[in-house]
Enzyme design. Structure first.
Site, PDB file in Angstrom:
ATOM      1  N   TYR A  71      26.149 101.631 171.576  1.00 38.11           N
ATOM      2  CA  TYR A  71      26.282 100.638 172.026  1.00 38.11           C
ATOM      3  C   TYR A  71      28.088 100.587 173.209  1.00 38.11           C
ATOM      4  CZ  TYR A  71      23.988  98.211 168.285  1.00 38.11           C
ATOM      5  OH  TYR A  71      22.636  97.562 167.822  1.00 38.11           O
ATOM      6  N   HIS A 129      20.742 105.335 163.063  1.00 37.41           N
ATOM      7  CA  HIS A 129      20.071 104.543 163.780  1.00 37.41           C
ATOM      8  C   HIS A 129      18.271 104.583 163.862  1.00 37.41           C
ATOM      9  CE1 HIS A 129      21.788 101.647 167.783  1.00 37.41           C
ATOM     10  NE2 HIS A 129      20.620 101.465 167.167  1.00 37.41           N
TER      11      HIS A 129
HETATM   12  P1  NAP Z   1      18.906  89.022 169.491  1.00 39.28           P
HETATM   13  O1  NAP Z   1      20.044  88.128 168.744  1.00 39.28           O
HETATM   14  O2  NAP Z   1      17.108  87.984 168.836  1.00 39.28           O
HETATM   15  O3  NAP Z   1      18.942  87.518 170.650  1.00 39.28           O
HETATM   16  C1  NAP Z   1      20.005  87.947 171.430  1.00 39.28           C
HETATM   17  C2  NAP Z   1      19.813  86.633 172.800  1.00 39.28           C
HETATM   18  O4  NAP Z   1      20.037  85.623 172.217  1.00 39.28           O
HETATM   19  C3  NAP Z   1      20.650  86.905 173.788  1.00 39.28           C
HETATM   20  O5  NAP Z   1      20.277  86.641 174.179  1.00 39.28           O
HETATM   21  C4  NAP Z   1      21.927  86.160 173.147  1.00 39.28           C
HETATM   22  O6  NAP Z   1      22.792  85.218 174.815  1.00 39.28           O
HETATM   23  C5  NAP Z   1      21.199  84.956 172.677  1.00 39.28           C
HETATM   24  N1  NAP Z   1      20.946  84.103 171.662  1.00 39.28           N
HETATM   25  C6  NAP Z   1      21.619  84.585 171.368  1.00 39.28           C
HETATM   26  N2  NAP Z   1      21.919  83.151 170.020  1.00 39.28           N
HETATM   27  C7  NAP Z   1      21.120  81.836 170.586  1.00 39.28           C
HETATM   28  C8  NAP Z   1      20.941  80.277 170.753  1.00 39.28           C
HETATM   29  N3  NAP Z   1      21.190  79.921 169.816  1.00 39.28           N
HETATM   30  N4  NAP Z   1      20.389  79.967 171.920  1.00 39.28           N
HETATM   31  C9  NAP Z   1      19.848  80.233 172.714  1.00 39.28           C
HETATM   32  N5  NAP Z   1      19.756  81.578 172.634  1.00 39.28           N
HETATM   33  C10 NAP Z   1      20.427  82.561 171.945  1.00 39.28           C
HETATM   34  O7  NAP Z   1      18.529  90.475 170.199  1.00 39.28           O
HETATM   35  P2  NAP Z   1      19.005  91.394 169.510  1.00 39.28           P
HETATM   36  O8  NAP Z   1      20.689  91.372 170.529  1.00 39.28           O
HETATM   37  O9  NAP Z   1      18.942  92.565 170.338  1.00 39.28           O
HETATM   38  O10 NAP Z   1      19.370  91.823 168.137  1.00 39.28           O
HETATM   39  C11 NAP Z   1      20.545  91.059 167.275  1.00 39.28           C
HETATM   40  C12 NAP Z   1      21.183  92.708 166.946  1.00 39.28           C
HETATM   41  O11 NAP Z   1      20.641  93.643 166.275  1.00 39.28           O
HETATM   42  C13 NAP Z   1      22.304  93.038 168.058  1.00 39.28           C
HETATM   43  O12 NAP Z   1      22.688  92.789 168.953  1.00 39.28           O
HETATM   44  C14 NAP Z   1      22.376  94.511 167.329  1.00 39.28           C
HETATM   45  O13 NAP Z   1      23.544  94.579 166.380  1.00 39.28           O
HETATM   46  C15 NAP Z   1      20.892  94.382 166.598  1.00 39.28           C
HETATM   47  N6  NAP Z   1      19.665  95.278 167.031  1.00 39.28           N
HETATM   48  C16 NAP Z   1      19.989  96.676 166.180  1.00 39.28           C
HETATM   49  C17 NAP Z   1      18.869  97.428 166.505  1.00 39.28           C
HETATM   50  C18 NAP Z   1      18.352  99.059 166.215  1.00 39.28           C
HETATM   51  O14 NAP Z   1      17.916  99.946 166.366  1.00 39.28           O
HETATM   52  N7  NAP Z   1      18.387  99.175 164.625  1.00 39.28           N
HETATM   53  C19 NAP Z   1      17.688  97.442 167.943  1.00 39.28           C
HETATM   54  C20 NAP Z   1      18.175  95.798 168.404  1.00 39.28           C
HETATM   55  C21 NAP Z   1      19.397  95.060 167.832  1.00 39.28           C
HETATM   56  P3  NAP Z   1      24.346  85.474 174.544  1.00 39.28           P
HETATM   57  O15 NAP Z   1      23.992  86.502 173.836  1.00 39.28           O
HETATM   58  O16 NAP Z   1      23.948  84.678 175.575  1.00 39.28           O
HETATM   59  O17 NAP Z   1      24.345  84.448 173.691  1.00 39.28           O
END
Ligand code: NAP
Length: 292
Positions: A71, A129
């Site tokens: 990241y 990962h």
């Molecule tokens: P997510 O958590 O499903 O969505 C994040 C998005 O949703 C951001 O744009 C955030 O906006 C928004 N959001 C969060 N809370 C909200 C709310 N209450 N109301 C409106 N919008 C909201 O997607 P993600 O970041 O892909 O997944 C979460 C975490 O999983 C990642 O950050 C990472 O740590 C991990 N991940 C791991 C992998 C892997 O391959 N292992 C892949 C993807 C993700 P703001 O940022 O503006 O608050």
């Protein structure tokens, strides 16, 4: 529970219940709802707010923080270090090694770099990962060496499907795996037809990433209608759905204080009875395993 209602009528539960936890194979309990960090660290201007959001999350009990060396090329691990400063012992830090760094020696070296950026002496849970070229034995051997020195407390994997998990389990020590972190949300239910029951049978909890589908679920009309009916927001409803299983963790990423507060409140929403037929047909359970 493949075939179960995708989401349902929610009611506000008593908010005096203590925060739900998930039990790792070791018996240690960790918060069911954590914080993701992917997408942070892209702009210096936003850094203060990102640190503040993570710190607020810790205040609210979202002490499981997921990050990765990938990241923002390690910058996010530094942001996490800033957020947990003075509170390290309250937090459960998850980080990940990139597949290209996953030979035995490279895994150890990558972990040491992450520890320096995180300003800590241990990573609570260290994940591969996704699968890459190096043999799994290599990574496993690196994880074991890191566990022996206390640099990591647990290890696990990410984006592993059933075939990968079976291969891992066939290795000596492979069943010590603490979690598989995979994509799971209302629109991405592929794991229900294979990986989820496989892990459940072996007592391995799943950690759901992108539980709000990176924000795309917020535009889902059916989900929003259910949310409104139950006096919750669409994001909260998506999270409450992902958290309805006691052996499922979820790590939404939120970079604003408002989103963090809102997400924490999803823990006070409880799934009660079966959802509307229309929603069931729109967001069906997976019938067959799909690739991760
Ligand atoms: P997510 O958590 O499903 O969505 C994040 C998005 O949703 C951001 O744009 C955030 O906006 C928004 N959001 C969060 N809370 C909200 C709310 N209450 N109301 C409106 N919008 C909201 O997607 P993600 O970041 O892909 O997944 C979460 C975490 O999983 C990642 O950050 C990472 O740590 C991990 N991940 C791991 C992998 C892997 O391959 N292992 C892949 C993807 C993700 P703001 O940022 O503006 O608050």
């Amino acid at each position: 529970m493949a075939g179960a209602a995708p989401f349902a009528y929610f009611c506000h539960a008593m908010s005096d219940l203590s925060d739900p936890t998930v039990t790792l194979p070791s018996g240690e309990r960790v918060p069911q709802l954590g914080q993701g960090t992917w997408g942070m660290g892209e702009s210096l201007r936003k850094r203060k707010e990102e640190v503040a959001a993570l710190r607020l999350g810790i205040d609210l009990g979202l002490t499981l923080i997921d990050t990765a060396e990938m990241y923002a090329d390690g910058i996010v691990e530094e942001i996490v270090a800033e957020a947990v400063e003075g509170r390290r012992d309250e937090c459960f830090i998850v980080s990940k090694v990139l597949p290209e760094n996953s030979t035995r020696a490279s895994t150890i070296a990558a972990c040491e770099r992450s520890l320096r950026r995180l300003k800590t002496d241990r990573i609570d849970l260290y994940l591969l990962h996704w699968r890459g070229q190096p043999r799994l034995e290599e990574t496993l051997s690196g994880f074991e060496a890191l566990s022996d020195t206390g640099a990591i407390r647990y290890w696990g994997v990410s984006n592993f499907d059933v075939k990968d998990m079976e291969e891992l389990y066939a290795l000596e020590g492979g069943s010590v795996c603490a979690t598989d972190q995979v994509l799971y949300n209302l629109r991405r239910r592929g794991i229900e037809a294979g990986l989820l029951p496989w892990c459940r049978d072996r007592g391995i909890p799943i950690m759901a990433y992108s539980p709000i589908e990176q924000g795309r679920l917020l535009c889902d009309r059916v989900l929003t209608a259910v949310a409104i009916r139950h006096q919750a927001t669409t994001a909260q409803t998506a999270l409450a759905w992902a958290l309805r299983r006691p052996d499922m963790m979820a790590i939404p990423k939120a970079a604003t204080l408002e989103h963090v507060r809102e997400n924490r409140a999803a823990l006070d929403i409880r799934l009660t009875d079966p959802g509307p037929r229309r929603a069931r047909s729109r967001l069906p359970a997976a019938k067959a395993p799909t690739s991760l």
